[in-house]
Motif scaffolding. Structure first.
Motif, PDB file in Angstrom:
ATOM      1  N   ASP A  10      20.318  64.929  45.921  1.00 45.51           N
ATOM      2  CA  ASP A  10      20.787  65.900  46.915  1.00 45.51           C
ATOM      3  C   ASP A  10      21.466  65.239  48.122  1.00 45.51           C
ATOM      4  O   ASP A  10      21.203  65.589  49.268  1.00 45.51           O
ATOM      5  N   ASP A  59      23.222  66.700  42.418  1.00 42.82           N
ATOM      6  CA  ASP A  59      23.810  67.179  43.672  1.00 42.82           C
ATOM      7  C   ASP A  59      24.289  66.039  44.571  1.00 42.82           C
ATOM      8  O   ASP A  59      24.085  66.042  45.779  1.00 42.82           O
ATOM      9  N   ASN A  94      22.804  71.557  40.216  1.00 42.09           N
ATOM     10  CA  ASN A  94      23.501  72.854  40.237  1.00 42.09           C
ATOM     11  C   ASN A  94      24.762  72.816  41.093  1.00 42.09           C
ATOM     12  O   ASN A  94      25.734  73.488  40.794  1.00 42.09           O
ATOM     13  N   HIS A  95      24.767  72.008  42.158  1.00 41.98           N
ATOM     14  CA  HIS A  95      25.933  71.994  43.037  1.00 41.98           C
ATOM     15  C   HIS A  95      27.093  71.161  42.514  1.00 41.98           C
ATOM     16  O   HIS A  95      28.236  71.398  42.873  1.00 41.98           O
ATOM     17  N   HIS A 166      16.832  67.411  37.404  1.00 42.06           N
ATOM     18  CA  HIS A 166      17.109  68.294  38.533  1.00 42.06           C
ATOM     19  C   HIS A 166      16.327  69.573  38.282  1.00 42.06           C
ATOM     20  O   HIS A 166      16.549  70.240  37.273  1.00 42.06           O
ATOM     21  N   HIS A 198      16.655  68.321  43.710  1.00 44.28           N
ATOM     22  CA  HIS A 198      16.948  69.738  43.960  1.00 44.28           C
ATOM     23  C   HIS A 198      16.287  70.256  45.224  1.00 44.28           C
ATOM     24  O   HIS A 198      16.939  70.895  46.038  1.00 44.28           O
TER      25      HIS A 198
HETATM   26 MN   LIG Z   1      20.296  71.339  43.547  1.00 42.11          MN
END
Ligand SMILES: [Mn+2]
Length: 306
Positions: A10, A59, A94-95, A166, A198
Motif C-alpha cells: 500500500d 497497491d 485492488n488499486h 492482498h 490492503h
Molecule cells: Mn488495497
C-alpha cells in the motif's frame, strides 16, 4: 544463512491529495512527494541492511491517475535494488489491478510480478542454506469477493515458505472487501510467513505462521494518522522468524487535543498551545508532523471577557 527481506504494501505512489488543508502549496508539495520519499527510504533500508529481497504486497500504484512519471521514478528505484542484488517480488492489489503502467513497465530479471495464476518461486541462496519459496498470486480485477488462499500452491516441505497476499482479512472499517479470509485459513497453509497488504494499519499475528499486515509506509491525510513503517524480517535456517518495525514516513499526521481548561490568561494560553504542539512534535517518529487540532476551551478565559 538467514533469509532477510523488507515487507511493505500500500505504497500508493503519487496518490492524489484528498485533504483540503493540503491546498496550501508548500504543504501540498511536501505531502505530494511523501509517498515517493518513503519509497526511497524503503530502498535505502534494503541497501543498508543488505537484504535478499523486497516484498511488495499490492497497491504500489494508486490507480489509473498515476502517470509515466511515476513509472520512471519506480524504474530508477528498482534499478538501485537490481544493482545491489536485491530481488523484488510483487503482487497487484485492488488499486493497481488495472494499472496500465504495471503492464507497460519492463522490469529487470530480478523482479517478479505475479500474475493471475498462483506461482511458487524457489530462490537459490547457496548450498548450505535452507531453501526459500515465495508464493504469490495477483487478481486481475479491482474487486475480488472470494478468498484466494485456497488457490495458492501447497507449502514446499523442508523449505521456508512465504506467501504474498492482498486481502481485507475478515473485514476492516474503511477498507473495501477484497479477497477476504481469516487467520485460521492462513495458518492452515503452514507457511512460515504471510506478507499481507490492503489494510493501511499495521497488525501482526504470531501463531502457527507469522502473519503481518505492515500498514502503509506513508500516510496521506489525518485519517491515516500515526507513524508509518515497514517490516524488516529475518528467517533463520531453523525457520524462526524475527520481525522488526522500521519507520519510513516522511510526514505523519496526528490528532492533537489542546486542553485550555483552567487557562486564565493569554500568555498561559500561548504557552499551553506551544507546549502541547511541541510535545506532539517530540513524540513524532517522522521528519514532519501534520496536526488536526481540537481545542478544549477555557471557562476562565471566557468569563474574563477574553
Ligand atoms: Mn488495497
Amino acid at each position: 544463512m538467514a533469509f532477510r527481506f523488507v515487507h511493505t504494501a500500500d505504497v500508493h505512489l503519487d496518490s492524489p491529495l484528498r485533504s483540503l488543508a493540503l491546498r496550501n502549496p508548500e504543504l501540498g508539495e511536501l505531502i505530494g512527494n511523501a509517498t515517493r520519499r518513503a519509497f526511497v527510504n524503503i530502498v535505502d533500508l534494503c541497501l543498508s541492511e543488505q537484504v535478499n529481497a523486497l516484498l511488495l504486497a499490492g497497491d504500489l500504484y494508486d490507480g489509473d491517475q498515476t502517470s509515466m512519471k511515476t513509472a520512471r521514478f519506480l524504474s530508477e528505484q528498482i534499478r538501485r535494488l537490481d544493482q545491489a542484488g536485491v530481488r523484488v517480488f510483487m503482487i497487484r492489489g485492488n488499486h493497481d489491478a488495472l494499472s496500465k503502467i504495471t503492464r507497460k513497465l519492463t522490469y529487470p530479471e530480478t523482479v517478479k510480478v505475479y500474475g493471475g495464476r498462483p506461482e511458487a518461486i524457489s530462490l537459490e541462496l547457496g548450498d548450505r542454506a535452507t531453501p526459500v519459496v515465495i508464493h504469490g498470486l495477483s487478481f486481475a480485477q479491482a474487486q475480488c469477493p472470494e478468498s484466494l488462499v485456497g488457490k495458492y500452491k501447497p507449502r514446499v516441505e523442508g523449505a521456508v515458505n512465504i506467501g504474498l497476499l492482498h486481502t481485507s482479512l475478515a473485514g476492516t472499517r474503511g477498507h473495501d472487501p477484497y479477497a477476504p479470509c481469516n487467520v485460521a485459513d492462513l495458518e492452515a497453509t503452514e507457511f512460515d510467513y504471510w506478507a499481507l497488504g490492503h489494510i493501511h494499519k499495521r497488525s501482526i499475528s504470531t501463531g502457527r505462521c507469522t502473519i503481518v499486515m505492515p500498514g502503509m509506509p506513508q500516510g496521506r491525510d489525518i485519517n491515516e494518522s500515526g507513524p508509518k513503517s515497514v517490516s524488516l524480517v529475518t528467517i533463520a535456517d531453523d525457520r524462526t522468524v524475527h520481525v522488526e518495525e522500521r519507520f519510513t514516513s516522511i510526514a505523519q499526521f496526528e490528532r492533537v487535543v489542546i486542553d485550555l481548561d483552567g487557562v486564565a490568561d493569554w500568555r498561559h494560553m500561548v504557552t499551553t498551545v506551544a507546549g502541547t504542539l511541541g510535545a506532539a512534535r517530540e513524540a513524532a517518529n517522522s521528519e514532519h508532523l501534520g496536526v488536526g487540532t481540537r481545542i478544549v476551551p477555557s471557562d476562565t478565559l471566557r468569563s474574563n471577557g477574553a
